[in-house]
Write a protein that holds these residues in place. Structure first.
Motif, PDB file in Angstrom:
ATOM      1  N   LEU A  96       0.830  -1.204   0.000  1.00 12.78           N
ATOM      2  CA  LEU A  96       0.000   0.000   0.000  1.00 12.78           C
ATOM      3  C   LEU A  96       0.863   1.252   0.000  1.00 12.78           C
ATOM      4  CD1 LEU A  96      -2.863  -0.921   2.478  1.00 12.78           C
ATOM      5  CD2 LEU A  96      -3.083  -0.468   0.020  1.00 12.78           C
ATOM      6  N   VAL A 101       0.455   5.662  -0.152  1.00 16.54           N
ATOM      7  CA  VAL A 101      -0.523   6.690   0.185  1.00 16.54           C
ATOM      8  C   VAL A 101      -0.290   7.937  -0.662  1.00 16.54           C
ATOM      9  CG1 VAL A 101       0.799   7.703   2.106  1.00 16.54           C
ATOM     10  CG2 VAL A 101      -1.682   7.856   2.103  1.00 16.54           C
ATOM     11  N   TYR A 108      -5.193   5.437  -0.261  1.00 14.57           N
ATOM     12  CA  TYR A 108      -4.343   4.255  -0.347  1.00 14.57           C
ATOM     13  C   TYR A 108      -4.579   3.527  -1.666  1.00 14.57           C
ATOM     14  CZ  TYR A 108      -3.526   5.003   4.600  1.00 14.57           C
ATOM     15  OH  TYR A 108      -3.172   5.548   5.798  1.00 14.57           O
ATOM     16  N   HIS A 150      -9.530   5.051   1.500  1.00 18.86           N
ATOM     17  CA  HIS A 150      -8.932   6.319   1.931  1.00 18.86           C
ATOM     18  C   HIS A 150      -9.482   6.713   3.289  1.00 18.86           C
ATOM     19  CE1 HIS A 150     -12.684   7.622   0.001  1.00 18.86           C
ATOM     20  NE2 HIS A 150     -12.626   8.720   0.739  1.00 18.86           N
TER      21      HIS A 150
END
Length: 135
Positions: A69, A71, A82, A93
């Motif tokens: 993941l 960001v 994400y 998110h």
């Protein structure tokens, strides 16, 4: 709107969600099904075209692939978007309008085709309430 079924898929109280390649797997607590699915017309969401719904922060668990993941944050840098660094799919998110919730990509729910949701309202993300404070 509260959807306990989308197309042929019954939404389970604990439902699995994955990115496209399967590197990231989430477990979502959806005891009431998919609640208030919506789109947003902010500059980021407009480009993604994702239908999202929300869960409390404790209602989303990354069960596989946290290391994949990444960001993305912009503007006020409050929301945390994400996405899978392998396939690029936005999974969830942390919301700007309610940082105590995650918005999740309904299209990532196992067995769900978001095009089976007939009417999806659009939130006015261009004129976001957080941007209006102090005006």
């Amino acid at each position: 709107m509260q959807l306990r079924q989308v197309g042929q898929t019954v939404i389970q109280p604990t439902h699995r969600a994955t990115c496209h390649c399967g590197a990231v797997e989430l477990e979502l607590e959806l005891p009431d099904g998919v609640v208030n699915p919506r789109r947003c017309d902010c500059s980021y969401c407009r480009r993604r075209g994702t239908i999202v719904a929300s869960v409390p922060l404790g209602g989303l668990h990354v069960v596989k692939g946290a290391e994949h993941l990444k960001v993305y944050q912009f503007n006020t840098r409050t929301a945390k978007h994400y996405f899978c660094s392998v396939c690029g799919i936005h999974t969830h998110h942390q919301r700007r309008s309610n940082p105590e919730q995650y918005g999740y990509n309904v299209g990532c729910l196992e067995g769900v085709n978001p095009f089976d949701i007939q009417e999806v309202p659009t939130n006015d993300g261009v004129n976001h309430p957080s941007d209006m404070r102090g005006r």
